[in-house]
Design a protein around this motif. Structure first.
Motif, PDB file in Angstrom:
ATOM      1  N   VAL A 259       0.937  -4.619 -17.882  1.00  0.00           N
ATOM      2  CA  VAL A 259      -0.124  -4.147 -16.982  1.00  0.00           C
ATOM      3  C   VAL A 259       0.486  -3.401 -15.800  1.00  0.00           C
ATOM      4  CG1 VAL A 259      -1.847  -4.954 -15.305  1.00  0.00           C
ATOM      5  CG2 VAL A 259      -1.888  -5.821 -17.672  1.00  0.00           C
ATOM      6  N   ASN A 260       1.511  -3.975 -15.192  1.00  0.00           N
ATOM      7  CA  ASN A 260       2.167  -3.332 -14.046  1.00  0.00           C
ATOM      8  C   ASN A 260       2.831  -2.016 -14.431  1.00  0.00           C
ATOM      9  OD1 ASN A 260       1.374  -5.402 -12.344  1.00  0.00           O
ATOM     10  ND2 ASN A 260       3.272  -6.542 -12.609  1.00  0.00           N
ATOM     11  N   ASP A 261       3.480  -1.985 -15.596  1.00  0.00           N
ATOM     12  CA  ASP A 261       4.107  -0.747 -16.064  1.00  0.00           C
ATOM     13  C   ASP A 261       3.061   0.351 -16.256  1.00  0.00           C
ATOM     14  OD1 ASP A 261       6.555  -2.056 -16.082  1.00  0.00           O
ATOM     15  OD2 ASP A 261       6.590  -2.335 -18.268  1.00  0.00           O
ATOM     16  N   ALA A 262       1.910  -0.023 -16.803  1.00  0.00           N
ATOM     17  CA  ALA A 262       0.837   0.957 -17.021  1.00  0.00           C
ATOM     18  C   ALA A 262       0.282   1.474 -15.694  1.00  0.00           C
ATOM     19  CB  ALA A 262      -0.272   0.336 -17.866  1.00  0.00           C
ATOM     20  N   ILE A 263       0.119   0.587 -14.730  1.00  0.00           N
ATOM     21  CA  ILE A 263      -0.371   1.009 -13.412  1.00  0.00           C
ATOM     22  C   ILE A 263       0.617   1.975 -12.768  1.00  0.00           C
ATOM     23  CG2 ILE A 263      -0.815   0.193 -11.051  1.00  0.00           C
ATOM     24  CD1 ILE A 263      -2.207  -2.250 -12.328  1.00  0.00           C
ATOM     25  N   ASP A 264       1.916   1.739 -12.977  1.00  0.00           N
ATOM     26  CA  ASP A 264       2.938   2.612 -12.392  1.00  0.00           C
ATOM     27  C   ASP A 264       2.847   4.058 -12.895  1.00  0.00           C
ATOM     28  OD1 ASP A 264       3.947   0.516 -10.902  1.00  0.00           O
ATOM     29  OD2 ASP A 264       5.653   0.138 -12.234  1.00  0.00           O
TER      30      ASP A 264
ATOM     31  N   ILE B 208      -7.717  -3.622 -15.321  1.00  0.00           N
ATOM     32  CA  ILE B 208      -8.645  -2.980 -14.370  1.00  0.00           C
ATOM     33  C   ILE B 208      -8.784  -3.814 -13.095  1.00  0.00           C
ATOM     34  CG2 ILE B 208     -10.885  -3.865 -15.192  1.00  0.00           C
ATOM     35  CD1 ILE B 208     -10.519  -0.207 -14.891  1.00  0.00           C
ATOM     36  N   ASP B 209      -8.748  -5.152 -13.218  1.00  0.00           N
ATOM     37  CA  ASP B 209      -8.794  -6.012 -12.034  1.00  0.00           C
ATOM     38  C   ASP B 209      -7.541  -5.823 -11.173  1.00  0.00           C
ATOM     39  OD1 ASP B 209     -11.316  -7.161 -12.451  1.00  0.00           O
ATOM     40  OD2 ASP B 209     -10.501  -8.840 -13.606  1.00  0.00           O
ATOM     41  N   ALA B 210      -6.382  -5.681 -11.811  1.00  0.00           N
ATOM     42  CA  ALA B 210      -5.139  -5.444 -11.063  1.00  0.00           C
ATOM     43  C   ALA B 210      -5.200  -4.104 -10.344  1.00  0.00           C
ATOM     44  CB  ALA B 210      -3.935  -5.506 -12.004  1.00  0.00           C
ATOM     45  N   LEU B 211      -5.783  -3.121 -10.985  1.00  0.00           N
ATOM     46  CA  LEU B 211      -5.923  -1.789 -10.387  1.00  0.00           C
ATOM     47  C   LEU B 211      -6.826  -1.845  -9.156  1.00  0.00           C
ATOM     48  CD1 LEU B 211      -5.059   1.128 -10.852  1.00  0.00           C
ATOM     49  CD2 LEU B 211      -7.010   1.386 -12.393  1.00  0.00           C
ATOM     50  N   VAL B 212      -7.943  -2.550  -9.261  1.00  0.00           N
ATOM     51  CA  VAL B 212      -8.864  -2.702  -8.132  1.00  0.00           C
ATOM     52  C   VAL B 212      -8.190  -3.452  -6.988  1.00  0.00           C
ATOM     53  CG1 VAL B 212     -10.960  -3.929  -7.413  1.00  0.00           C
ATOM     54  CG2 VAL B 212     -11.022  -2.458  -9.401  1.00  0.00           C
ATOM     55  N   GLU B 213      -7.487  -4.523  -7.332  1.00  0.00           N
ATOM     56  CA  GLU B 213      -6.802  -5.312  -6.299  1.00  0.00           C
ATOM     57  C   GLU B 213      -5.738  -4.481  -5.585  1.00  0.00           C
ATOM     58  OE1 GLU B 213      -3.861  -9.142  -6.097  1.00  0.00           O
ATOM     59  OE2 GLU B 213      -5.528  -9.229  -7.514  1.00  0.00           O
ATOM     60  N   GLN B 214      -4.941  -3.743  -6.352  1.00  0.00           N
ATOM     61  CA  GLN B 214      -3.889  -2.915  -5.767  1.00  0.00           C
ATOM     62  C   GLN B 214      -4.460  -1.849  -4.836  1.00  0.00           C
ATOM     63  OE1 GLN B 214      -1.524   0.070  -8.085  1.00  0.00           O
ATOM     64  NE2 GLN B 214       0.100  -1.461  -7.778  1.00  0.00           N
ATOM     65  N   ALA B 215      -5.623  -1.312  -5.198  1.00  0.00           N
ATOM     66  CA  ALA B 215      -6.255  -0.257  -4.385  1.00  0.00           C
ATOM     67  C   ALA B 215      -7.035  -0.820  -3.201  1.00  0.00           C
ATOM     68  CB  ALA B 215      -7.193   0.576  -5.265  1.00  0.00           C
TER      69      ALA B 215
END
Length: 187
Positions: free
Chosen positions: A161-166, A24-31
């Protein structure tokens, strides 16, 4: 709504059990979004756009075994059905580097899921299972999940994590079958 499960506090930040927070932190950072503390929801919240749709993000400030308190409070407040909720969490039964989407089911011993299911009365919500591997014996599970991953495993968890975000845009649009196919197919 997407929820990352983990334990609050710097002493837990890099543990295997916080794979959901990592996602979820990676998702927030990416957005390019920012977390805001929301005491009535017992956690931190952010709002992002995924696949052209607004999505609430939640990071419970409760410990893992009380995650359901935050999840159900947010569902009530934002009027979001459990079936419209994705919980991201660590998964002992998957090796590091593997992430899997799933809908419905039991808690599999995962305490954040256990508490959420207890409060909802069912398990009809989506899950993103992020593999952390198993220590080999049930007596070693607690120190394993509360410990840090090896350098190699940490890299693999990051890849999962990156694969899931993709594939997340597909899931948000409602095409879970295609999201699952892409995430579950070995590269």
């Amino acid at each position: 709504m997407i929820v990352g499960l983990g334990n609050p506090g710097p002493e837990h930040a890099q543990t295997r059990h916080n794979a959901g927070f990592r996602f979820i932190d990676a998702l927030v950072e990416q957005a390019g979004a920012r977390w805001s503390v929301d005491s009535k929801l017992f956690g931190e919240t952010a709002k992002v756009d995924i696949a052209g749709q607004p999505v609430w993000l939640l990071k419970p400030a409760t410990f893992m075994n009380l995650s359901g308190k935050s999840v159900t409070a947010a569902q009530r407040f934002w009027k979001i059905e459990p079936e419209e909720t994705l919980l991201a969490h660590d998964e002992l039964d998957l090796p590091p580097g593997v992430a899997r989407l799933k809908f419905d089911g039991g808690h599999g011993g995962q305490n954040g899921l256990r508490d959420t299911i207890r409060l909802l009365g069912h398990g009809r919500f989506h899950r993103l299972r992020i593999g952390i591997g198993h220590p080999g014996h049930k007596d070693r599970v607690v120190p394993w999940v509360l410990g840090r991953a090896s350098k190699d495993d940490d890299v693999l968890i990051g890849h999962a994590v990156n694969d899931a975000i993709d594939v997340l845009p597909l899931a948000v649009k409602g095409d879970f079958s295609e999201a699952m196919k892409r995430l579950h197919t070995p590269k």
